[in-house]
Write a protein that holds these residues in place. Structure first.
Motif, PDB file in Angstrom:
ATOM      1  N   ASP A  96       0.828  -1.211   0.000  1.00 51.59           N
ATOM      2  CA  ASP A  96       0.000   0.000   0.000  1.00 51.59           C
ATOM      3  C   ASP A  96       0.862   1.260   0.000  1.00 51.59           C
ATOM      4  O   ASP A  96       0.627   2.189  -0.789  1.00 51.59           O
ATOM      5  CB  ASP A  96      -0.922  -0.027   1.223  1.00 51.59           C
ATOM      6  N   ASN A 100       1.129   4.152  -2.917  1.00 51.17           N
ATOM      7  CA  ASN A 100       0.603   5.478  -2.608  1.00 51.17           C
ATOM      8  C   ASN A 100       1.657   6.538  -2.328  1.00 51.17           C
ATOM      9  O   ASN A 100       1.464   7.708  -2.668  1.00 51.17           O
ATOM     10  CB  ASN A 100      -0.359   5.377  -1.429  1.00 51.17           C
ATOM     11  N   ARG A 113       0.715   1.687 -14.226  1.00 50.66           N
ATOM     12  CA  ARG A 113      -0.729   1.455 -14.025  1.00 50.66           C
ATOM     13  C   ARG A 113      -1.276   0.539 -15.108  1.00 50.66           C
ATOM     14  O   ARG A 113      -1.974  -0.447 -14.826  1.00 50.66           O
ATOM     15  CB  ARG A 113      -1.496   2.787 -14.042  1.00 50.66           C
ATOM     16  N   SER A 126      -3.904  -5.597  -8.358  1.00 51.03           N
ATOM     17  CA  SER A 126      -4.553  -4.699  -7.398  1.00 51.03           C
ATOM     18  C   SER A 126      -3.841  -3.352  -7.344  1.00 51.03           C
ATOM     19  O   SER A 126      -4.471  -2.309  -7.111  1.00 51.03           O
ATOM     20  CB  SER A 126      -4.601  -5.336  -6.005  1.00 51.03           C
ATOM     21  N   TRP A 129      -5.131  -1.357 -10.193  1.00 51.72           N
ATOM     22  CA  TRP A 129      -6.443  -0.803  -9.852  1.00 51.72           C
ATOM     23  C   TRP A 129      -6.312   0.379  -8.900  1.00 51.72           C
ATOM     24  O   TRP A 129      -7.040   1.377  -9.022  1.00 51.72           O
ATOM     25  CB  TRP A 129      -7.325  -1.885  -9.241  1.00 51.72           C
ATOM     26  N   ALA A 130      -5.372   0.297  -7.952  1.00 46.17           N
ATOM     27  CA  ALA A 130      -5.167   1.402  -7.018  1.00 46.17           C
ATOM     28  C   ALA A 130      -4.751   2.674  -7.754  1.00 46.17           C
ATOM     29  O   ALA A 130      -5.229   3.777  -7.445  1.00 46.17           O
ATOM     30  CB  ALA A 130      -4.114   1.025  -5.977  1.00 46.17           C
ATOM     31  N   ILE A 133      -7.802   4.061  -9.551  1.00 47.91           N
ATOM     32  CA  ILE A 133      -8.678   4.801  -8.641  1.00 47.91           C
ATOM     33  C   ILE A 133      -8.226   6.256  -8.551  1.00 47.91           C
ATOM     34  O   ILE A 133      -9.038   7.183  -8.554  1.00 47.91           O
ATOM     35  CB  ILE A 133      -8.679   4.150  -7.242  1.00 47.91           C
ATOM     36  N   ARG A 162      -7.319  -9.065  -2.040  1.00 50.36           N
ATOM     37  CA  ARG A 162      -6.722  -7.736  -2.240  1.00 50.36           C
ATOM     38  C   ARG A 162      -7.187  -7.106  -3.547  1.00 50.36           C
ATOM     39  O   ARG A 162      -7.432  -5.893  -3.626  1.00 50.36           O
ATOM     40  CB  ARG A 162      -5.191  -7.840  -2.201  1.00 50.36           C
ATOM     41  N   TRP A 165     -10.800  -5.971  -3.081  1.00 45.22           N
ATOM     42  CA  TRP A 165     -10.869  -4.728  -2.311  1.00 45.22           C
ATOM     43  C   TRP A 165     -10.602  -3.522  -3.216  1.00 45.22           C
ATOM     44  O   TRP A 165     -11.298  -2.500  -3.136  1.00 45.22           O
ATOM     45  CB  TRP A 165      -9.872  -4.785  -1.163  1.00 45.22           C
ATOM     46  N   ALA A 166      -9.596  -3.648  -4.092  1.00 47.02           N
ATOM     47  CA  ALA A 166      -9.257  -2.547  -4.988  1.00 47.02           C
ATOM     48  C   ALA A 166     -10.371  -2.302  -6.010  1.00 47.02           C
ATOM     49  O   ALA A 166     -10.715  -1.154  -6.316  1.00 47.02           O
ATOM     50  CB  ALA A 166      -7.938  -2.844  -5.702  1.00 47.02           C
ATOM     51  N   HIS A 169     -13.188  -0.533  -4.260  1.00 45.79           N
ATOM     52  CA  HIS A 169     -12.859   0.881  -4.057  1.00 45.79           C
ATOM     53  C   HIS A 169     -13.069   1.664  -5.345  1.00 45.79           C
ATOM     54  O   HIS A 169     -13.615   2.767  -5.336  1.00 45.79           O
ATOM     55  CB  HIS A 169     -11.408   1.002  -3.581  1.00 45.79           C
ATOM     56  N   CYS A 170     -12.656   1.069  -6.468  1.00 54.44           N
ATOM     57  CA  CYS A 170     -12.841   1.734  -7.760  1.00 54.44           C
ATOM     58  C   CYS A 170     -14.326   1.908  -8.068  1.00 54.44           C
ATOM     59  O   CYS A 170     -14.761   2.970  -8.533  1.00 54.44           O
ATOM     60  CB  CYS A 170     -12.155   0.927  -8.859  1.00 54.44           C
TER      61      CYS A 170
END
Length: 224
Positions: A96, A100, A113, A126, A129-130, A133, A162, A165-166, A169-170
């Motif tokens: 993470d 980030n 990406r 994932s 995907w992060a 987002i 995981r 989850w991503a 969130h998207c």
């Protein structure tokens, strides 16, 4: 920096280790017992030191890797180096923070990406995907948002944790930031029911997409 410095930092981190905190963190896939506030204090004292950051990363110790991500220069990493680091990032928190705090600031963020989004490894995907987002919110131009919803609708229900989850969130972020697609995002979330029963602490917003979307839109439209 010398190996002695790395040894000294590792000794300091070992001194900050708390067994009870490690037990809690291990339930979330993070094998370290260092309080993150204390870790940030160490990083603040060390300041930016990219060479030391590289050496700390190579220890394969989770607390050391978290510290390395706080003292590195994100733009100093090459594209292939970041790709290797992501694939090496075992712990969820390291993964993470790498995405980030480092990759998002890299000139290779968009290239990575696209590559990671299509990767067959769900943990690597994932990360793609992060980063997607982030674009959904900050720079949606050129993204096929409806196409993202198609993928989410088809794959999120059975995706590994995981990645799921991503994707979730998207889904929520599309519903929050793009009113024209909000109805479809809500419908997908309701039909799939992903994270509907996820335990949520009092005062926190549920990660269940319909609840998340509704609450964030309410906050945006409610006068302060």
């Amino acid at each position: 920096m010398t190996e002695v410095t790395v040894t000294a930092v590792m000794a300091e981190l070992a001194g900050l280790e708390d067994a009870a905190m490690r037990a809690v963190n291990e339930k979330h896939g993070d094998d370290h017992g260092v309080n993150l506030g204390k870790l940030r204090a160490v990083a603040k004292r060390l300041k930016t030191d990219h060479e030391l950051a590289r050496q700390l990363w190579q220890t394969d110790d989770t607390a050391a890797r978290l510290l390395s991500l706080l003292i590195c220069r994100p733009k100093a990493f090459g594209r292939d180096e970041l790709d290797t680091m992501l694939r090496e990032a075992r712990a969820a928190k390291v993964h993470d923070w790498l995405v980030n705090y480092v990759v998002k600031k890299s000139p290779y963020a968009e290239e990575l990406r696209v590559a990671w989004f299509a990767d067959p490894d769900p943990v690597v995907a994932s990360a793609g995907w992060a980063l997607t987002i982030d674009r959904v919110t900050k720079k949606p131009e050129g993204l096929d948002l409806a196409g993202l919803l198609d993928v989410i609708e088809a794959e999120m229900k059975d995706a590994p944790d995981r990645l799921q989850w991503a994707m979730n969130h998207c889904l929520a972020q599309i519903g929050i930031d793009h009113p024209g697609l909000r109805g479809r995002a809500l419908d997908i979330g309701e039909r799939l029911g992903v994270l509907k029963d996820y335990p949520t602490s009092p005062g926190c917003t549920s990660p269940y997409a319909p609840t998340w979307i509704t609450e964030m839109v309410r906050r945006q439209t409610t006068p302060a």
